[in-house]
Motif scaffolding. Structure first.
Motif, PDB file in Angstrom:
ATOM      1  N   ASP A  16      47.248  97.312  60.723  1.00 22.21           N
ATOM      2  CA  ASP A  16      48.388  98.182  60.400  1.00 22.21           C
ATOM      3  C   ASP A  16      48.680  98.112  58.901  1.00 22.21           C
ATOM      4  OD1 ASP A  16      49.246  95.538  60.661  1.00 22.21           O
ATOM      5  OD2 ASP A  16      51.067  96.006  61.762  1.00 22.21           O
ATOM      6  N   SER A  17      48.932  96.889  58.405  1.00 21.59           N
ATOM      7  CA  SER A  17      49.243  96.692  56.984  1.00 21.59           C
ATOM      8  C   SER A  17      48.807  95.281  56.608  1.00 21.59           C
ATOM      9  CB  SER A  17      50.762  96.856  56.779  1.00 21.59           C
ATOM     10  OG  SER A  17      51.218  96.086  55.693  1.00 21.59           O
ATOM     11  N   THR A  18      48.127  95.134  55.516  1.00 15.16           N
ATOM     12  CA  THR A  18      47.691  93.779  55.119  1.00 15.16           C
ATOM     13  C   THR A  18      48.903  92.906  54.794  1.00 15.16           C
ATOM     14  OG1 THR A  18      47.350  94.521  52.836  1.00 15.16           O
ATOM     15  CG2 THR A  18      45.409  94.493  54.271  1.00 15.16           C
ATOM     16  N   ASN A  19      49.989  93.526  54.287  1.00  9.01           N
ATOM     17  CA  ASN A  19      51.201  92.738  54.030  1.00  9.01           C
ATOM     18  C   ASN A  19      51.777  92.217  55.341  1.00  9.01           C
ATOM     19  OD1 ASN A  19      51.121  93.224  51.280  1.00  9.01           O
ATOM     20  ND2 ASN A  19      53.251  93.886  51.142  1.00  9.01           N
ATOM     21  N   ALA A  43      49.047 101.682  59.023  1.00 10.64           N
ATOM     22  CA  ALA A  43      50.470 101.844  58.689  1.00 10.64           C
ATOM     23  C   ALA A  43      50.737 101.165  57.350  1.00 10.64           C
ATOM     24  CB  ALA A  43      51.338 101.252  59.791  1.00 10.64           C
ATOM     25  N   GLY A  44      49.954 101.564  56.331  1.00  6.85           N
ATOM     26  CA  GLY A  44      50.105 100.977  54.997  1.00  6.85           C
ATOM     27  C   GLY A  44      51.504 101.247  54.471  1.00  6.85           C
ATOM     28  N   ARG A  45      52.085 100.233  53.838  1.00 10.63           N
ATOM     29  CA  ARG A  45      53.471 100.347  53.390  1.00 10.63           C
ATOM     30  C   ARG A  45      53.541 100.458  51.876  1.00 10.63           C
ATOM     31  NH1 ARG A  45      55.410  95.953  57.855  1.00 10.63           N
ATOM     32  NH2 ARG A  45      55.491  94.376  56.214  1.00 10.63           N
ATOM     33  N   GLY A  46      54.391 101.371  51.390  1.00 10.95           N
ATOM     34  CA  GLY A  46      54.636 101.492  49.965  1.00 10.95           C
ATOM     35  C   GLY A  46      56.047 101.060  49.633  1.00 10.95           C
ATOM     36  N   ARG A  47      56.419 101.158  48.378  1.00 13.61           N
ATOM     37  CA  ARG A  47      57.774 100.806  47.963  1.00 13.61           C
ATOM     38  C   ARG A  47      58.774 101.802  48.537  1.00 13.61           C
ATOM     39  NH1 ARG A  47      58.495 101.791  42.570  1.00 13.61           N
ATOM     40  NH2 ARG A  47      60.476 100.749  42.633  1.00 13.61           N
ATOM     41  N   ARG A  48      60.002 101.378  48.604  1.00 12.27           N
ATOM     42  CA  ARG A  48      61.117 102.233  49.015  1.00 12.27           C
ATOM     43  C   ARG A  48      60.887 102.888  50.380  1.00 12.27           C
ATOM     44  NH1 ARG A  48      63.915 102.908  44.105  1.00 12.27           N
ATOM     45  NH2 ARG A  48      64.842 104.923  44.522  1.00 12.27           N
ATOM     46  N   LEU A  59      40.931 100.081  48.096  1.00 14.96           N
ATOM     47  CA  LEU A  59      41.197  98.646  48.249  1.00 14.96           C
ATOM     48  C   LEU A  59      42.603  98.409  48.805  1.00 14.96           C
ATOM     49  CD1 LEU A  59      40.658  95.610  47.739  1.00 14.96           C
ATOM     50  CD2 LEU A  59      41.399  95.965  45.378  1.00 14.96           C
ATOM     51  N   TYR A  60      42.662  97.639  49.891  1.00 10.42           N
ATOM     52  CA  TYR A  60      43.942  97.256  50.498  1.00 10.42           C
ATOM     53  C   TYR A  60      43.900  95.739  50.685  1.00 10.42           C
ATOM     54  CZ  TYR A  60      43.134 102.132  51.572  1.00 10.42           C
ATOM     55  OH  TYR A  60      42.801 103.456  51.466  1.00 10.42           O
ATOM     56  N   MET A  61      44.695  95.038  49.927  1.00  3.53           N
ATOM     57  CA  MET A  61      44.631  93.572  50.005  1.00  3.53           C
ATOM     58  C   MET A  61      46.017  92.956  49.819  1.00  3.53           C
ATOM     59  SD  MET A  61      43.101  92.542  46.235  1.00  3.53           S
ATOM     60  CE  MET A  61      43.638  90.817  46.302  1.00  3.53           C
ATOM     61  N   ASN A 100      55.915  98.507  38.957  1.00  2.00           N
ATOM     62  CA  ASN A 100      54.656  97.886  39.379  1.00  2.00           C
ATOM     63  C   ASN A 100      53.551  98.867  39.770  1.00  2.00           C
ATOM     64  OD1 ASN A 100      55.853  98.768  41.662  1.00  2.00           O
ATOM     65  ND2 ASN A 100      56.352  96.760  42.475  1.00  2.00           N
ATOM     66  N   ASP A 101      53.431  99.930  39.020  1.00  2.00           N
ATOM     67  CA  ASP A 101      52.309 100.845  39.251  1.00  2.00           C
ATOM     68  C   ASP A 101      51.295 100.721  38.116  1.00  2.00           C
ATOM     69  OD1 ASP A 101      53.710 101.877  41.373  1.00  2.00           O
ATOM     70  OD2 ASP A 101      54.283 103.732  40.357  1.00  2.00           O
ATOM     71  N   LEU A 102      50.061 101.117  38.425  1.00  2.00           N
ATOM     72  CA  LEU A 102      49.083 101.298  37.352  1.00  2.00           C
ATOM     73  C   LEU A 102      48.761 102.781  37.277  1.00  2.00           C
ATOM     74  CD1 LEU A 102      48.532  98.201  37.244  1.00  2.00           C
ATOM     75  CD2 LEU A 102      46.151  98.804  36.846  1.00  2.00           C
ATOM     76  N   ALA A 110      47.056 102.623  41.260  1.00  2.00           N
ATOM     77  CA  ALA A 110      47.291 101.412  42.050  1.00  2.00           C
ATOM     78  C   ALA A 110      48.780 101.160  42.186  1.00  2.00           C
ATOM     79  CB  ALA A 110      46.629 100.209  41.371  1.00  2.00           C
ATOM     80  N   GLY A 111      49.144 100.505  43.289  1.00  2.00           N
ATOM     81  CA  GLY A 111      50.539 100.135  43.511  1.00  2.00           C
ATOM     82  C   GLY A 111      50.620  98.724  44.066  1.00  2.00           C
ATOM     83  N   ILE A 112      51.766  98.130  43.875  1.00  2.00           N
ATOM     84  CA  ILE A 112      51.973  96.736  44.293  1.00  2.00           C
ATOM     85  C   ILE A 112      53.242  96.671  45.132  1.00  2.00           C
ATOM     86  CG2 ILE A 112      52.599  94.432  43.400  1.00  2.00           C
ATOM     87  CD1 ILE A 112      50.929  95.326  40.838  1.00  2.00           C
ATOM     88  N   LEU A 113      53.198  95.932  46.211  1.00  2.00           N
ATOM     89  CA  LEU A 113      54.378  95.774  47.061  1.00  2.00           C
ATOM     90  C   LEU A 113      54.540  94.299  47.411  1.00  2.00           C
ATOM     91  CD1 LEU A 113      56.647  97.101  48.795  1.00  2.00           C
ATOM     92  CD2 LEU A 113      55.006  97.144  50.675  1.00  2.00           C
ATOM     93  N   ILE A 114      55.671  93.733  46.985  1.00  2.00           N
ATOM     94  CA  ILE A 114      55.959  92.331  47.310  1.00  2.00           C
ATOM     95  C   ILE A 114      56.934  92.302  48.479  1.00  2.00           C
ATOM     96  CG2 ILE A 114      56.827  90.119  46.408  1.00  2.00           C
ATOM     97  CD1 ILE A 114      54.459  91.260  44.775  1.00  2.00           C
ATOM     98  N   VAL A 123      51.882  89.440  48.507  1.00  2.00           N
ATOM     99  CA  VAL A 123      51.637  90.214  47.291  1.00  2.00           C
ATOM    100  C   VAL A 123      50.607  91.281  47.646  1.00  2.00           C
ATOM    101  CG1 VAL A 123      50.837  90.095  44.898  1.00  2.00           C
ATOM    102  CG2 VAL A 123      52.099  88.166  45.880  1.00  2.00           C
ATOM    103  N   GLY A 124      51.097  92.467  47.960  1.00  2.00           N
ATOM    104  CA  GLY A 124      50.223  93.530  48.434  1.00  2.00           C
ATOM    105  C   GLY A 124      49.777  94.428  47.295  1.00  2.00           C
ATOM    106  N   ILE A 125      48.474  94.700  47.278  1.00  2.00           N
ATOM    107  CA  ILE A 125      47.902  95.508  46.200  1.00  2.00           C
ATOM    108  C   ILE A 125      47.037  96.606  46.809  1.00  2.00           C
ATOM    109  CG2 ILE A 125      46.350  95.468  44.186  1.00  2.00           C
ATOM    110  CD1 ILE A 125      47.128  92.520  43.803  1.00  2.00           C
ATOM    111  N   GLY A 126      47.309  97.827  46.417  1.00  2.00           N
ATOM    112  CA  GLY A 126      46.481  98.954  46.836  1.00  2.00           C
ATOM    113  C   GLY A 126      45.896  99.627  45.611  1.00  2.00           C
TER     114      GLY A 126
HETATM  115  C1  BTN Z   1      53.705 101.415  46.041  1.00  2.00           C
HETATM  116  O1  BTN Z   1      54.504 102.083  46.697  1.00  2.00           O
HETATM  117  O2  BTN Z   1      53.314 101.775  44.941  1.00  2.00           O
HETATM  118  C2  BTN Z   1      53.186 100.121  46.574  1.00  2.00           C
HETATM  119  C3  BTN Z   1      51.957 100.332  47.398  1.00  2.00           C
HETATM  120  C4  BTN Z   1      51.350  99.046  47.917  1.00  2.00           C
HETATM  121  C5  BTN Z   1      50.205  99.311  48.865  1.00  2.00           C
HETATM  122  C6  BTN Z   1      49.508  98.050  49.262  1.00  2.00           C
HETATM  123  S1  BTN Z   1      47.996  98.362  50.110  1.00  2.00           S
HETATM  124  C7  BTN Z   1      47.889  96.688  50.544  1.00  2.00           C
HETATM  125  C8  BTN Z   1      49.280  96.207  50.904  1.00  2.00           C
HETATM  126  N1  BTN Z   1      49.561  96.455  52.290  1.00  2.00           N
HETATM  127  C9  BTN Z   1      50.513  97.380  52.458  1.00  2.00           C
HETATM  128  O3  BTN Z   1      50.928  97.790  53.558  1.00  2.00           O
HETATM  129  N2  BTN Z   1      50.951  97.801  51.266  1.00  2.00           N
HETATM  130  C10 BTN Z   1      50.285  97.120  50.180  1.00  2.00           C
END
Ligand code: BTN
Length: 237
Positions: A16-19, A43-48, A59-61, A100-102, A110-114, A123-126
């Motif tokens: 669903d989500s690596t986080n 079900a990858g999760r982003g910010r907000r 890459l999903y890690m 926290n975007d690139l 790329a995005g980062i979600l803590i 520490v999630g990185i996509g």
């Molecule tokens: C953002 O909204 O910019 C943050 C995105 C973060 C996505 C990564 S993918 C790996 C990890 N697992 C998730 O569900 N989300 C983060």
């Protein structure tokens, strides 16, 4: 190339989500340095509360960390950004976008979600390593598959471990300096949407905690701890 000492890779075909998986494993006692890598997220999760499109190829890690008590967990997104920046290949002309975007050419790569739970933080990185997710090519870009996701993951773990240990030893200063050296829009007008409304001003600096400081025409300063940044006064990014 190998994972740093003490790191352990959990490589999954689909999750669903690596986080979410890293935090589930933390609840079962997974140690600091557990790295969850997935080929695909359902079900990858982003910010907000947004979702993160997670088709195979990118890459999903997540790196699971157990920071010592009292650490400012929010700063981990900058630690991860510094690590991600260092892991980028030298040809990639990227910028960091607060918090926290690139970006590459103004578009997100790329995005980062803590996410924290108890004493564990995920520490999630996509990274759009191979392709731009469908339907967002106006705001997102990709690295064109120069490198496969697993290789990039191992390199990110190496630089993350170094930056994480530096952060613990020296504090936020070096992380902030590395971030500011490649910050998008520094010194320019930015508009930030916050929970309390929209603020515009010149993006002047980051505070010692990582908040963004905007300066208005009368030199008034606003510190923003959380929000969505747009460059320019009218919300163009
Ligand atoms: C953002 O909204 O910019 C943050 C995105 C973060 C996505 C990564 S993918 C790996 C990890 N697992 C998730 O569900 N989300 C983060």
């Amino acid at each position: 190339m190998r994972l740093p000492h003490g790191y352990r890779l959990v490589s999954l075909h689909r999750i669903d989500s690596t986080n979410a998986e890293a935090l589930r494993r933390a609840a079962e006692g997974a140690p600091h340095g557990t790295v969850v890598l997935a080929a695909e997220q359902t079900a990858g999760r982003g910010r907000r509360g947004r979702s993160w499109l997670s088709a195979p190829g990118n890459l999903y890690m997540t790196v699971l960390v157990h920071p010592p008590e009292g650490c400012a967990t929010a700063q981990l997104s900058f630690v991860a950004a510094a690590a991600l920046g260092e892991a980028m290949d030298r040809e990639t002309d990227f910028r960091f976008k607060w918090p926290n975007d690139l970006l590459m050419g103004g578009r997100k790569i790329a995005g980062i979600l803590i996410e924290a739970d108890g004493d564990a933080a995920a520490v999630g990185i996509g990274v759009n390593a191979a392709r731009t997710p469908e339907g967002v090519s106006d705001i997102a870009a990709d690295l064109g598959g120069r490198e496969d996701a697993a290789t990039l993951c191992v390199r990110i773990c190496g630089s993350f471990d170094l930056w994480y240990r530096r952060w613990l030893a020296e504090g936020f200063g070096p992380v902030r300096d590395a971030w500011l050296a490649r910050a998008a829009g520094l010194g320019e007008i930015a508009t930030v949407q916050t929970a309390r409304g929209t603020v515009s001003g010149r993006f002047d600096r980051l505070t010692a905690e990582g908040a963004l400081v905007l300066v208005d025409a009368s030199d008034g300063e606003t510190e923003i701890a959380a929000g969505e940044v747009f460059f320019g006064r009218r919300g163009c990014c």
